[in-house]
Design an enzyme around this catalytic site. Sequence first.
Site, mmCIF file in Angstrom:
data_model
loop_
_atom_site.group_PDB
_atom_site.id
_atom_site.type_symbol
_atom_site.label_atom_id
_atom_site.label_comp_id
_atom_site.label_asym_id
_atom_site.label_seq_id
_atom_site.Cartn_x
_atom_site.Cartn_y
_atom_site.Cartn_z
ATOM 1 N N LYS A 186 -55.177 -19.153 25.260
ATOM 2 C CA LYS A 186 -55.443 -17.958 24.457
ATOM 3 C C LYS A 186 -56.923 -17.842 24.102
ATOM 4 O O LYS A 186 -57.541 -16.786 24.297
ATOM 5 C CB LYS A 186 -54.609 -18.037 23.173
ATOM 6 C CG LYS A 186 -54.905 -16.950 22.161
ATOM 7 C CD LYS A 186 -54.312 -17.287 20.807
ATOM 8 C CE LYS A 186 -55.052 -18.435 20.165
ATOM 9 N NZ LYS A 186 -54.676 -18.669 18.770
ATOM 10 N N THR A 187 -57.509 -18.905 23.571
ATOM 11 C CA THR A 187 -58.910 -18.858 23.138
ATOM 12 C C THR A 187 -59.832 -18.559 24.310
ATOM 13 O O THR A 187 -60.790 -17.781 24.188
ATOM 14 C CB THR A 187 -59.309 -20.196 22.467
ATOM 15 O OG1 THR A 187 -58.421 -20.451 21.382
ATOM 16 C CG2 THR A 187 -60.724 -20.138 21.945
ATOM 17 N N ASP A 198 -57.256 -12.389 16.262
ATOM 18 C CA ASP A 198 -56.548 -13.590 16.708
ATOM 19 C C ASP A 198 -55.390 -13.885 15.754
ATOM 20 O O ASP A 198 -55.415 -13.488 14.590
ATOM 21 C CB ASP A 198 -57.539 -14.753 16.737
ATOM 22 C CG ASP A 198 -56.927 -16.011 17.332
ATOM 23 O OD1 ASP A 198 -55.966 -15.897 18.111
ATOM 24 O OD2 ASP A 198 -57.418 -17.118 17.020
ATOM 25 N N GLU A 199 -54.363 -14.598 16.252
ATOM 26 C CA GLU A 199 -53.203 -15.003 15.435
ATOM 27 C C GLU A 199 -52.603 -13.799 14.706
ATOM 28 O O GLU A 199 -52.319 -13.851 13.498
ATOM 29 C CB GLU A 199 -53.609 -16.089 14.423
ATOM 30 C CG GLU A 199 -54.194 -17.346 15.049
ATOM 31 C CD GLU A 199 -53.175 -18.220 15.755
ATOM 32 O OE1 GLU A 199 -52.014 -17.793 15.919
ATOM 33 O OE2 GLU A 199 -53.539 -19.333 16.164
ATOM 34 N N GLN A 233 -44.356 -18.018 17.304
ATOM 35 C CA GLN A 233 -45.021 -18.994 16.435
ATOM 36 C C GLN A 233 -45.359 -18.400 15.066
ATOM 37 O O GLN A 233 -46.267 -18.856 14.382
ATOM 38 C CB GLN A 233 -46.300 -19.526 17.101
ATOM 39 C CG GLN A 233 -46.018 -20.329 18.363
ATOM 40 C CD GLN A 233 -47.266 -21.008 18.907
ATOM 41 O OE1 GLN A 233 -47.743 -21.997 18.366
ATOM 42 N NE2 GLN A 233 -47.788 -20.483 19.989
ATOM 43 N N ARG A 252 -45.962 -28.870 20.539
ATOM 44 C CA ARG A 252 -47.162 -29.672 20.270
ATOM 45 C C ARG A 252 -47.258 -30.850 21.226
ATOM 46 O O ARG A 252 -48.308 -31.467 21.362
ATOM 47 C CB ARG A 252 -47.134 -30.246 18.835
ATOM 48 C CG ARG A 252 -47.083 -29.272 17.669
ATOM 49 C CD ARG A 252 -48.108 -28.190 17.734
ATOM 50 N NE ARG A 252 -47.548 -26.995 18.362
ATOM 51 C CZ ARG A 252 -48.261 -26.004 18.857
ATOM 52 N NH1 ARG A 252 -49.578 -26.061 18.833
ATOM 53 N NH2 ARG A 252 -47.675 -24.946 19.398
#
Length: 690
Positions: free
Chosen positions: A33-34, A225-226, A256, A596
Site C-alpha cells: 500500500k505505502t 491513508d487508512e 482491517q 501479521r
Amino acid sequence: MRDILKGLNDEQKIAATHIDGPMLILAGAGSGKTKTITTRLAYLIQNGIPPHSTLTLTFTNKAANEMRSRALKLLDGLKLDSNPLLCTFHKFGLLFLKFYISELGRKNNFLIIDTDDKKKIIKSFESSLTTSVLANEISKMKNSLVSVEEAIENSKLIGSDIGSESTMSGFYQKVAEIYKLYEETLKRDNLVDFDDLLVLPYKILEANKKLCDEISRRYQFIMVDEYQDTNDIQIKLLKKLCSSHSNLCVVGDDDQSIYGWRGARIENILNFKDQFENVKIIKLENNYRSTSNILAAANNLIDCNTNRLGKKLVSTKDKGSEIELYESDDENFEANRISKQIVTLVNSGIDPKNIAVLYRVNALSRALEDGLARAKIPYKMVGGIKFYERAEIKDAISYIRLILNHNDDFSLRRIINRPKRGLGKVGLANIEKIAFENKMSIFDTLSNLENSSVSKKSIKELSQLANSISYLSSVENDYDMLDELEKHIGLKEYYKSLPDGDDRVANIDEFTALLKDELTNNPNFDLEEFLNELSLQSDQDQVSNEAISIMSVHASKGLEFEHLFVIGLEEGFFPLIGDHTDIEEERRLAYVAITRAKKTLVLSRANSRFYRGKRERLEKSRFLSEAGLIESALVFEKSTDFKKGDLVKHKLFGMGRVISVKKLTNDSNLAINFGGITRNILSSFVEKVV
C-alpha cells in the site's frame, strides 16, 4: 526521468497512474500500500502537477515521515520549487489554524494543550464526575459538532424526558456545565486542544464559503491513508477540502477496520463509491508478507463477514508451514508451552525481534508475562503497559501492602485519594505534617484529624478508610481478606467509571484471581513476600535489545513478524463477548492478528482461565472453525420450525438461544438471547443447531 513505476504489479500501476477523479484503493494486508501511495504522489509531480497542489493525509507522524521520505527519494534529481504537503489530519488542522483562526476572532499565537493539560483544566472545576469521563464526553460532543449551548439545551430536554430527578439527567447537566467552563477557559487563555485541530477548521470552512472554495482549489489532488479509520469530523472536513473538485484518492482496507470503539466509521470506506460519481476502485490483493497457508485461514475467516466490499489475498510466497493449534489446560500451561517454543526458536538462531505474541484482552498478558519471566525470555510490551506496572494493579498492591503493614506510608500516599476522598495536595501535606510532629504513621494519623485544617468531608472519608483497613487487617486469612477488599474499598467501582473501565476492572480481577489461586494451591505462599518479589522484578526489569514483542492485537496493526503466537482463542476472549460487541469487528481483529504472521503462526487456546475472580471452562473460539482450521462440532440446518429453547446461529451475532417465538404470515419473529443481549430476528436469517 527515471522509471518510478518499475517494480509495481499491474494493479499498483493502474492506481499509481490514475490522475483525475475519485479513486478507492482497496489495499489488503501486506499488499504494498505505502509503495503505491508514494509512487502515485511522485507520478503526479513528475508529470507536472505542482507539489503544493497535493495534500496527503495520514494518521501517524511515523507514517507521514516514511511516505514523505519515499516519495522524495523517487523524485530525486527533479528540481522542485516546493515540497508536497504530507502530514497527519491534526498537523494539517494546526497549519490551517495558524493562518485562519482569526476568522473566529482569535489570535494565531494560540497554544496546543495535550491530554494531560486538558485533564488538569477539567479537574480544576472540581466536579463530582471523574475527570476522564468528563474529558471523554466533552471530546465526543466536540467531534459531533455539539456546541456548549446545544449541550446545555440537550441536557434540559433529557431531564424533561426522563424526569429531572434521574441520575442520567443529572449526569448530562453536570457534563454540560463543565463543557461550558472548559470552553470558556480555552477561549480566555487562547488554547486549542486536539479535537479543536479538526473541529475549528471545519467550522471556519463551513462559515466562509469563499475561503472554502479557495482552499479546495489550492489542494487539487488529495490522498488519504487508512481511510477505514476516519471518523465523522474527518469526513466532513475532507468534503470541504474537495468542494471544488473530486480528485480524492482514498486508500484503506475495510477488513482491517478495528477502531469503531474510538469513533472510526467503517461506513466511510464501504460507502465511498456512492458518495462520488464515477469512482475508480482498485483492489490490491497480491500479498508480499505471508505464506499461502496463513492467508488461506485469513481469507476463510474474513469471508464470514457480510459488511465488506470483498477481496481475496493471494500470496506471492510459497505454501509454508501449517498453522499450529495449541490446546492447554489453563493459562499457566499455555504460557509455559509458548515460552518453551520461543526458547527453541531463539536457540535455532531466530532473532527475538522477529517473534511476537498477541492477545485480544489485556488481562491475558499477566500469565504470559509470568511465563516469559520464568523462562528468562526478555520481552518488550508494544503500545501498552506491563501488567504489574498498570495503575490499577499498583493501586491494588498498595491497598494489600497497607492492610499487611499499617506503617507503609509510601503505599498509603498512593491510594489515599483513590477512590476520591476530597483530599488535595495541601490536605495531604497537612496530614503528613501532623504525622511527623506526633511521630506517627500517616495511617494512625487518619483517626486523629478532628482539630486539623483538613475539610470535614475528607476527615469523614479518611476515617472510614482507616476503619476499613483495620477491619481487613483483622480478617482471619488472606483469601477471605481479598474477598472483602472490594466491598470495603470500592477500587473496581472507581475504575469502572473511567472510559477504559472494563479493561481495568478485568486486570484487577485477574490479579486477585492469581493471588487466590496461589493461596489455594500453594501452602507455603506468603502474600507479603510475593508482593516484594513483584517490586524487585519491576525495579530490575531492563529490556534487552534482544527481546521478543508482546502486545494487544490493536497495537499490532501495521506490524509484521516472522514467527507469531496468538493466545486466548476462546469464546468470550476472542471474540470478546459483551453488551456492545460488534462480532464483525471482532472478526476483523482476528483477521488483522493472523495477517501479521510471515512464516509461522501458532493459535493458542486454554480449556479454562481465571477471569473476573473465578475459574471458568471455556469453549473454542468460533474463529478457529470459521478459518477452516478445525471442524465445528455443531451441525446446522435451515428450518422454519422453531421453539423456545432452540440453539441457533446467526451469521453476524453468532450463537444464541431462542427465548420466544411469534408466528408471522410467511415467517417467525424470534427473540434470541445472544450472550446476554436479546435481539428480534426473522427465522429465515438463522440456522438451527441440531
